[in-house]
Scaffold this active site. Structure first.
Site, PDB file in Angstrom:
ATOM      1  N   GLU A   1      39.787  45.077  29.778  1.00 56.45           N
ATOM      2  CA  GLU A   1      38.532  45.755  29.406  1.00 56.45           C
ATOM      3  C   GLU A   1      37.523  45.764  30.562  1.00 56.45           C
ATOM      4  OE1 GLU A   1      40.065  43.461  27.281  1.00 56.45           O
ATOM      5  OE2 GLU A   1      40.922  45.163  26.211  1.00 56.45           O
ATOM      6  N   ASN A   2      37.738  44.919  31.566  1.00 54.53           N
ATOM      7  CA  ASN A   2      36.784  44.871  32.678  1.00 54.53           C
ATOM      8  C   ASN A   2      36.806  46.132  33.545  1.00 54.53           C
ATOM      9  OD1 ASN A   2      37.107  41.257  33.123  1.00 54.53           O
ATOM     10  ND2 ASN A   2      35.490  42.399  32.089  1.00 54.53           N
TER      11      ASN A   2
ATOM     12  N   ASP B   1      33.226  32.611  32.410  1.00 57.15           N
ATOM     13  CA  ASP B   1      32.234  33.656  32.133  1.00 57.15           C
ATOM     14  C   ASP B   1      30.835  33.236  32.606  1.00 57.15           C
ATOM     15  OD1 ASP B   1      31.370  36.094  31.192  1.00 57.15           O
ATOM     16  OD2 ASP B   1      31.204  35.452  29.107  1.00 57.15           O
ATOM     17  N   GLY B   2      30.040  34.235  32.989  1.00 54.77           N
ATOM     18  CA  GLY B   2      28.635  33.987  33.323  1.00 54.77           C
ATOM     19  C   GLY B   2      28.277  34.200  34.787  1.00 54.77           C
TER      20      GLY B   2
ATOM     21  N   GLU C   1      42.583  23.843  20.780  1.00 55.28           N
ATOM     22  CA  GLU C   1      41.229  23.405  20.465  1.00 55.28           C
ATOM     23  C   GLU C   1      40.262  24.217  21.333  1.00 55.28           C
ATOM     24  OE1 GLU C   1      40.293  21.276  18.160  1.00 55.28           O
ATOM     25  OE2 GLU C   1      42.363  20.820  17.588  1.00 55.28           O
TER      26      GLU C   1
ATOM     27  N   HIS D   1      30.176  36.441  41.460  1.00 57.51           N
ATOM     28  CA  HIS D   1      31.642  36.360  41.456  1.00 57.51           C
ATOM     29  C   HIS D   1      32.137  35.522  42.632  1.00 57.51           C
ATOM     30  CE1 HIS D   1      31.643  39.034  38.125  1.00 57.51           C
ATOM     31  NE2 HIS D   1      31.332  40.117  38.809  1.00 57.51           N
TER      32      HIS D   1
HETATM   33  C1  IPE Z   1      35.917  37.835  29.656  1.00 55.50           C
HETATM   34  O1  IPE Z   1      34.588  37.950  30.039  1.00 55.50           O
HETATM   35  C2  IPE Z   1      36.804  38.211  30.792  1.00 55.50           C
HETATM   36  C3  IPE Z   1      36.809  37.306  31.930  1.00 55.50           C
HETATM   37  C4  IPE Z   1      36.168  36.175  32.010  1.00 55.50           C
HETATM   38  C5  IPE Z   1      37.623  37.740  33.029  1.00 55.50           C
HETATM   39  P1  IPE Z   1      33.730  39.264  29.747  1.00 55.50           P
HETATM   40  O2  IPE Z   1      32.389  39.003  30.293  1.00 55.50           O
HETATM   41  O3  IPE Z   1      34.450  40.459  30.246  1.00 55.50           O
HETATM   42  O4  IPE Z   1      33.725  39.308  28.159  1.00 55.50           O
HETATM   43  P2  IPE Z   1      32.726  40.055  27.166  1.00 55.50           P
HETATM   44  O5  IPE Z   1      32.625  41.481  27.604  1.00 55.50           O
HETATM   45  O6  IPE Z   1      31.400  39.358  27.265  1.00 55.50           O
HETATM   46  O7  IPE Z   1      33.354  39.889  25.827  1.00 55.50           O
HETATM   47  C1  IPE Z   2      32.815  36.506  34.432  1.00 60.88           C
HETATM   48  O1  IPE Z   2      31.488  36.718  34.669  1.00 60.88           O
HETATM   49  C2  IPE Z   2      33.691  37.207  35.426  1.00 60.88           C
HETATM   50  C3  IPE Z   2      34.385  38.377  34.877  1.00 60.88           C
HETATM   51  C4  IPE Z   2      34.326  38.821  33.662  1.00 60.88           C
HETATM   52  C5  IPE Z   2      35.217  39.119  35.784  1.00 60.88           C
HETATM   53  P1  IPE Z   2      30.734  38.015  34.163  1.00 60.88           P
HETATM   54  O2  IPE Z   2      30.769  39.034  35.252  1.00 60.88           O
HETATM   55  O3  IPE Z   2      31.253  38.478  32.867  1.00 60.88           O
HETATM   56  O4  IPE Z   2      29.252  37.457  34.001  1.00 60.88           O
HETATM   57  P2  IPE Z   2      28.222  37.789  32.851  1.00 60.88           P
HETATM   58  O5  IPE Z   2      28.916  37.523  31.549  1.00 60.88           O
HETATM   59  O6  IPE Z   2      27.859  39.247  32.994  1.00 60.88           O
HETATM   60  O7  IPE Z   2      27.077  36.875  33.090  1.00 60.88           O
HETATM   61 MG    MG Z   3      30.775  38.056  30.951  1.00 52.11          MG
END
Ligand code: IPE
Ligand code: IPE
Ligand code: MG
Length: 253
Positions: A75-76, A28-29, A215, A45
């Site tokens: 959910e994405n 994430d991030g 963990e 990405h």
């Molecule tokens: C979780 O990250 C899904 C992936 C890393 C693919 P999200 O960014 O979608 O999760 P939320 O919306 O912050 O919970």
């Molecule tokens: C994780 O990064 C990748 C996916 C969820 C596909 P994000 O796209 O969620 O990045 P942030 O959380 O918005 O920074």
């Molecule tokens: Mg995210």
């Protein structure tokens, strides 16, 4: 030898905790990484895929056997269509560019998640990646794509219910082990360690069944900046933990 591998025995009585067999990562991030640089989210990405490449390599070297990464959740789909299509495009490029190398390196690829609803070109590539690597057993890479823990469980329940309705499964014969065989992770050990990057402290519907005793290590690093050093740090934190699985520690008896 890495510091993690060096600090670890095989768990054969040397007193040091073993390297986790199965590591799951919520990557994430990416969006925040891009935003901080004034770049479009898609650029985050792209850098995220670079981080994934390095981490797959490092995981194998450290002695991890299974790596399960969350790359697109059910959910994405709520994201803008342009971002969804950028994420699909990246999976496609990864499969096209890296498949041959991963196959030669002995990596078995499994895509976990819902296949229905995936565009045909992606579904075909996913099937090819699994087919081409099905006999590999040096390292197991699971990519959670169009994955949701609840969706996976409901899909499994539907299959078991169908078997039961047809008289092929007795409701009394349904056990935890038997049910786990209906999940996308069938045959694999549960994750020992779950890592989430980007300083978010939630599961976002990842591997709900499988992480019953994993963990959790939450790290304050955005996924594109994640590297071997961060993976080793998470493994070291894991090695400090005491896993009790509901029992009592030896010394407390
Ligand atoms: C979780 O990250 C899904 C992936 C890393 C693919 P999200 O960014 O979608 O999760 P939320 O919306 O912050 O919970
Ligand atoms: C994780 O990064 C990748 C996916 C969820 C596909 P994000 O796209 O969620 O990045 P942030 O959380 O918005 O920074
Ligand atoms: Mg995210």
């Amino acid at each position: 030898m890495s510091s993690v591998a060096a600090s670890v025995s095989s768990g054969d009585g040397g007193g040091k905790p073993p390297v986790p067999t199965h590591v799951a990562i919520i990557m994430d991030g990416n969006g925040r990484w891009a935003k901080a640089r004034g770049l479009p989210r898609a650029a985050g990405h792209e850098r995220g895929v670079e981080a994934l490449r390095k981490v797959v390599e490092a995981a194998g070297e450290i002695g991890i056997k299974y790596l399960t990464v969350y790359s697109f959740s059910t959910e994405n789909w709520r994201r803008p269509a342009s971002e969804v299509s950028a994420l699909f495009g990246l999976l496609k490029t990864y499969m096209q560019k890296d498949l041959n190398r991963l196959r030669k390196e002995g990596v078995k690829i499994t895509i976990i998640g819902r296949r229905e609803g995936l565009p045909k070109d992606i579904a075909d590539l996913v099937a090819k990646a699994e087919r081409d690597t099905k006999d590999n057993d040096r390292f197991y890479l699971n990519i959670a794509f169009n994955y949701g823990g609840r969706e996976e469980i409901v899909r499994a329940v539907r299959k078991v219910a169908t078997e039961a309705a047809a008289g092929r499964v007795e409701p009394e014969s349904i056990t935890e082990d038997m049910f786990a065989d209906y999940l996308d992770t069938r045959g694999m050990p549960d994750p020992d360690l779950l890592i989430r990057t980007s300083a978010e402290y939630r599961l976002s519907n990842f591997l709900l069944w499988q992480i019953a005793y994993s963990e959790f290590v939450f790290l304050d690093v955005l996924w594109p900046d994640f590297d071997r050093g961060w993976l080793e740090k998470a493994v070291m934190v894991y090695q400090e933990r005491e896993r009790r699985f509901g029992a009592v520690t030896q010394g407390e008896l």
